[in-house]
Design a protein around this motif. Structure first.
Motif, mmCIF file in Angstrom:
data_model
loop_
_atom_site.group_PDB
_atom_site.id
_atom_site.type_symbol
_atom_site.label_atom_id
_atom_site.label_comp_id
_atom_site.label_asym_id
_atom_site.label_seq_id
_atom_site.Cartn_x
_atom_site.Cartn_y
_atom_site.Cartn_z
ATOM 1 N N ALA A 291 0.823 -1.215 0.000
ATOM 2 C CA ALA A 291 0.000 0.000 0.000
ATOM 3 C C ALA A 291 0.856 1.263 0.000
ATOM 4 C CB ALA A 291 -0.927 -0.006 1.215
ATOM 5 N N ARG A 292 2.046 1.207 0.591
ATOM 6 C CA ARG A 292 2.882 2.406 0.608
ATOM 7 C C ARG A 292 3.716 2.544 -0.667
ATOM 8 N NH1 ARG A 292 7.706 1.155 5.078
ATOM 9 N NH2 ARG A 292 9.102 0.053 3.627
ATOM 10 N N GLY A 293 3.586 1.545 -1.588
ATOM 11 C CA GLY A 293 4.202 1.675 -2.898
ATOM 12 C C GLY A 293 5.462 0.870 -3.133
ATOM 13 N N ASP A 294 5.827 0.002 -2.189
ATOM 14 C CA ASP A 294 7.006 -0.840 -2.412
ATOM 15 C C ASP A 294 6.753 -1.793 -3.574
ATOM 16 O OD1 ASP A 294 7.738 0.427 -0.101
ATOM 17 O OD2 ASP A 294 8.414 -1.372 0.938
ATOM 18 N N ASP A 295 7.783 -2.040 -4.388
ATOM 19 C CA ASP A 295 7.618 -2.985 -5.494
ATOM 20 C C ASP A 295 7.824 -4.419 -4.975
ATOM 21 O OD1 ASP A 295 10.396 -3.748 -5.573
ATOM 22 O OD2 ASP A 295 10.831 -1.994 -6.806
ATOM 23 N N PRO A 296 7.468 -5.425 -5.794
ATOM 24 C CA PRO A 296 7.554 -6.815 -5.313
ATOM 25 C C PRO A 296 8.942 -7.206 -4.823
ATOM 26 C CG PRO A 296 6.311 -6.710 -7.357
ATOM 27 C CD PRO A 296 6.858 -5.341 -7.131
ATOM 28 N N HIS A 297 9.978 -6.764 -5.522
ATOM 29 C CA HIS A 297 11.333 -7.113 -5.106
ATOM 30 C C HIS A 297 11.638 -6.533 -3.733
ATOM 31 C CE1 HIS A 297 15.631 -7.919 -5.237
ATOM 32 N NE2 HIS A 297 15.852 -6.638 -4.970
ATOM 33 N N GLU A 298 11.292 -5.277 -3.529
ATOM 34 C CA GLU A 298 11.546 -4.634 -2.235
ATOM 35 C C GLU A 298 10.788 -5.337 -1.114
ATOM 36 O OE1 GLU A 298 12.261 0.022 -3.560
ATOM 37 O OE2 GLU A 298 10.216 -0.782 -3.446
ATOM 38 N N ILE A 299 9.559 -5.744 -1.388
ATOM 39 C CA ILE A 299 8.750 -6.432 -0.377
ATOM 40 C C ILE A 299 9.378 -7.782 -0.022
ATOM 41 C CG2 ILE A 299 6.525 -7.530 0.054
ATOM 42 C CD1 ILE A 299 5.264 -5.334 -1.688
ATOM 43 N N VAL A 300 9.792 -8.523 -1.033
ATOM 44 C CA VAL A 300 10.390 -9.838 -0.793
ATOM 45 C C VAL A 300 11.673 -9.709 0.023
ATOM 46 C CG1 VAL A 300 11.608 -11.749 -1.933
ATOM 47 C CG2 VAL A 300 9.346 -11.041 -2.734
ATOM 48 N N VAL A 301 12.518 -8.769 -0.341
ATOM 49 C CA VAL A 301 13.774 -8.582 0.385
ATOM 50 C C VAL A 301 13.495 -8.223 1.835
ATOM 51 C CG1 VAL A 301 15.813 -7.105 0.601
ATOM 52 C CG2 VAL A 301 15.139 -7.990 -1.637
ATOM 53 N N PHE A 302 12.546 -7.322 2.054
ATOM 54 C CA PHE A 302 12.255 -6.868 3.416
ATOM 55 C C PHE A 302 11.654 -7.978 4.269
ATOM 56 C CE2 PHE A 302 9.712 -4.520 6.605
ATOM 57 C CZ PHE A 302 10.724 -3.746 7.167
#
Length: 320
Positions: A291-302
């Protein structure tokens, strides 16, 4: 610039390793200085083989240290002696290295694959992995597999191709390209089946009398005996076959014991409530990041980099 330190040991190290490996290693083993290399070429260490260097890079990485606080089976259990993703990794690496030595395969390569195989695992064990996979599919049409995330970390560390391959293929449909990788693929199961039984007994959700009699008769009535049986069977049959294989009887007994653990422990009544709680946490964090705009790669890494503790704290912050 670091000063160049001259020394007879460093000057002759690679040649000495090559000579030793030619005398000791099986013709089927990967030679340390015949690696297919790294994605980004670099000057090699003068006192470590490429595979020793890979192992050290993994062990010194943040991803490896975070395994200390990631679930193996039980989420945040009370007690000091339950396994974590880190202790599983160390147990698997020790067993795998022993198998490699007995078969005269490359111990350093085997160990590097083993210590790196789970560095991409998300929090909360397989429940966390499933929740992240489901959320990615639903929102972005993508999949998550912990072995693929472990490979991404291996690529960031610029590990050798043989280590990257073994990490990727320790689970899934693809077979490892090396015998050393095949050892880790089987030993991963040898380790977790037996130490997860130990933890389930300690936790009190299994009694010794609950364990399947036929499988115990074939493998042994204690974890140490089962591991010894599985290792000896693996070594003797692999030596004869020129491949990494188990006997039909022992392999079938191990798979039957694994099915028992899935039915009673991994997917059993005790785990269901705990796993659903873990899935809710991962889904909430995922939706917040998306919802805050992170892309899929950023979400997976986090998310995959989270420890159980950090995920619980982060989720509590979202709900406060």
């Amino acid at each position: 610039m670091m000063p160049e330190i001259a020394g007879q040991v460093a000057d002759g190290f690679a040649d000495a390793v090559r000579e030793h490996e030619e005398q000791w290693l099986s013709p089927l083993a990967v030679r340390s200085y015949e690696t297919r290399g790294r994605e980004a070429p670099e000057e090699e260490c003068r006192l470590r083989t490429p595979f020793q260097r890979d192992r050290d890079r993994i062990v010194h990485s943040k991803a490896f240290r975070r395994l200390r606080h990631k679930t193996q089976v039980f989420v945040d259990p009370e007690g000091d002696h339950f396994r974590t993703r880190l202790t599983h990794t160390l147990e698997a690496a020790g067993i795998a290295r022993g198998v490699a030595r007995a078969l005269r395969l490359n111990e350093d390569l085997t160990e590097a694959i083993a210590v790196g195989h789970d560095v991409g695992h998300p929090p909360f064990g397989h429940a966390g992995e499933e929740a992240l996979d489901e959320a990615l599919q639903t929102r972005f049409g993508r999949r998550f597999r912990h072995n693929e995330q472990s490979l991404r970390i291996a690529e960031e560390l610029n590990l050798t191709e043989e280590v990257r391959d073994g990490i990727l293929t320790h689970t899934g449909d693809r077979e490892p390209a090396t015998l050393e990788g095949k050892i880790v693929r089987i030993v991963d199961r040898v380790a977790y089946i037996n130490h997860d039984i130990d933890d389930a007994l300690r936790f009190g959700i299994l009694k010794p009398s609950d364990l399947p009699r036929d499988e115990l008769a074939a493998l042994g009535d204690t974890g140490a005996r089962r591991i010894d049986t599985l290792v000896q069977d693996l070594v003797e049959n692999s030596e004869r076959a020129g491949d990494i294989v188990q006997s039909e009887e022992i392999g079938a007994a191990m798979l039957a014991l694994r099915r028992f653990m899935f039915d009673r422990i991994y997917l059993g009544p005790h785990a269901r409530g705990e796993h659903e709680h873990a899935r809710r946490i991962v889904r909430r964090i995922f939706e917040h990041l998306a919802a805050r705009g992170d892309d899929p790669h950023e979400i997976v890494v986090f998310i995959s980099g989270m420890t159980d503790r950090f995920a619980l704290q982060y989720d509590a912050g979202l709900r406060s």
